[in-house]
Design a protein around this motif. Structure first.
Motif, PDB file in Angstrom:
ATOM      1  N   ILE A  39       0.847  -1.197   0.000  1.00 26.27           N
ATOM      2  CA  ILE A  39       0.000   0.000   0.000  1.00 26.27           C
ATOM      3  C   ILE A  39       0.878   1.241   0.000  1.00 26.27           C
ATOM      4  O   ILE A  39       1.846   1.340   0.755  1.00 26.27           O
ATOM      5  CB  ILE A  39      -0.995  -0.004   1.188  1.00 26.27           C
ATOM      6  N   GLU A  40       0.523   2.166  -0.884  1.00 26.25           N
ATOM      7  CA  GLU A  40       1.225   3.445  -0.996  1.00 26.25           C
ATOM      8  C   GLU A  40       0.201   4.541  -0.750  1.00 26.25           C
ATOM      9  O   GLU A  40      -0.824   4.600  -1.434  1.00 26.25           O
ATOM     10  CB  GLU A  40       1.812   3.569  -2.400  1.00 26.25           C
ATOM     11  N   SER A  41       0.478   5.382   0.242  1.00 19.71           N
ATOM     12  CA  SER A  41      -0.479   6.430   0.583  1.00 19.71           C
ATOM     13  C   SER A  41       0.227   7.651   1.159  1.00 19.71           C
ATOM     14  O   SER A  41       1.174   7.514   1.939  1.00 19.71           O
ATOM     15  CB  SER A  41      -1.499   5.910   1.600  1.00 19.71           C
ATOM     16  N   SER A  42      -0.276   8.811   0.793  1.00 22.34           N
ATOM     17  CA  SER A  42       0.264  10.049   1.357  1.00 22.34           C
ATOM     18  C   SER A  42      -0.059  10.149   2.848  1.00 22.34           C
ATOM     19  O   SER A  42       0.557  10.929   3.567  1.00 22.34           O
ATOM     20  CB  SER A  42      -0.296  11.266   0.605  1.00 22.34           C
TER      21      SER A  42
ATOM     22  N   LYS B  35       5.646   9.492   8.839  1.00 26.51           N
ATOM     23  CA  LYS B  35       5.606   8.380   9.796  1.00 26.51           C
ATOM     24  C   LYS B  35       6.701   7.385   9.469  1.00 26.51           C
ATOM     25  O   LYS B  35       7.003   7.125   8.312  1.00 26.51           O
ATOM     26  CB  LYS B  35       4.246   7.689   9.757  1.00 26.51           C
ATOM     27  N   ARG B  36       7.287   6.825  10.526  1.00 27.33           N
ATOM     28  CA  ARG B  36       8.292   5.785  10.326  1.00 27.33           C
ATOM     29  C   ARG B  36       7.600   4.520   9.832  1.00 27.33           C
ATOM     30  O   ARG B  36       6.388   4.350  10.001  1.00 27.33           O
ATOM     31  CB  ARG B  36       9.037   5.513  11.624  1.00 27.33           C
ATOM     32  N   THR B  37       8.376   3.618   9.261  1.00 26.82           N
ATOM     33  CA  THR B  37       7.833   2.369   8.716  1.00 26.82           C
ATOM     34  C   THR B  37       7.031   1.616   9.762  1.00 26.82           C
ATOM     35  O   THR B  37       5.932   1.122   9.479  1.00 26.82           O
ATOM     36  CB  THR B  37       8.968   1.479   8.168  1.00 26.82           C
ATOM     37  N   ILE B  38       7.524   1.526  10.974  1.00 29.29           N
ATOM     38  CA  ILE B  38       6.820   0.792  12.030  1.00 29.29           C
ATOM     39  C   ILE B  38       5.461   1.431  12.311  1.00 29.29           C
ATOM     40  O   ILE B  38       4.462   0.735  12.533  1.00 29.29           O
ATOM     41  CB  ILE B  38       7.667   0.674  13.321  1.00 29.29           C
ATOM     42  N   GLN B  39       5.393   2.754  12.267  1.00 34.06           N
ATOM     43  CA  GLN B  39       4.121   3.444  12.487  1.00 34.06           C
ATOM     44  C   GLN B  39       3.147   3.192  11.330  1.00 34.06           C
ATOM     45  O   GLN B  39       1.946   3.015  11.555  1.00 34.06           O
ATOM     46  CB  GLN B  39       4.359   4.947  12.654  1.00 34.06           C
ATOM     47  N   GLN B  40       3.664   3.163  10.116  1.00 28.35           N
ATOM     48  CA  GLN B  40       2.844   2.861   8.943  1.00 28.35           C
ATOM     49  C   GLN B  40       2.248   1.458   9.072  1.00 28.35           C
ATOM     50  O   GLN B  40       1.051   1.254   8.849  1.00 28.35           O
ATOM     51  CB  GLN B  40       3.677   2.959   7.670  1.00 28.35           C
ATOM     52  N   HIS B  41       3.080   0.504   9.463  1.00 27.47           N
ATOM     53  CA  HIS B  41       2.626  -0.882   9.612  1.00 27.47           C
ATOM     54  C   HIS B  41       1.614  -1.011  10.751  1.00 27.47           C
ATOM     55  O   HIS B  41       0.655  -1.786  10.656  1.00 27.47           O
ATOM     56  CB  HIS B  41       3.817  -1.805   9.831  1.00 27.47           C
TER      57      HIS B  41
END
Length: 103
Positions: free
Chosen positions: A63-66, A71-77
């Motif tokens: 998933i790619e989203s603005s 946010k860091r990768t861990i926060q995105q996950h």
């Protein structure tokens, strides 16, 4: 794991690659994609793949989203995990790949 999942997994290992026998989306892929589209309406790219051979035991999400900006990768996950918290309970595993659009 159902006997169908076991059979498909054996077939995948024997073939030396992970792929599903069916080319259409599974109900699980459709459901997960719907949830993610609702949670991340600004997503510019979304791909959900059942990598367990179609039985719903394991998924891979790109998933790619603005909405991930800053946010860091861990926060995105964590955001993706939170969006799928009910579905994750029935899964064996989940691979998540997130990104911010480059433009």
């Amino acid at each position: 794991m159902s006997s169908v999942c076991r059979f498909l997994r054996i077939k995948q290992v024997f073939a030396g690659q992970v792929r599903r026998c069916l080319s259409s989306q599974t109900q699980g892929e459709i459901r997960i994609a719907q949830i993610l589209r609702e949670k991340f309406p600004l997503a510019s790219s979304l791909k959900v793949v059942d990598i367990s051979g179609g039985c719903g035991a394991m998924y891979e999400i790109h998933i790619e989203s603005s909405e991930f900006q800053g946010k860091r990768t861990i926060q995105q996950h964590q955001l993706v995990n939170q969006a799928l918290k009910d579905e994750i309970q029935a899964m064996h595993g989940l691979r998540i790949f997130t990104d911010v659009p480059k433009h």
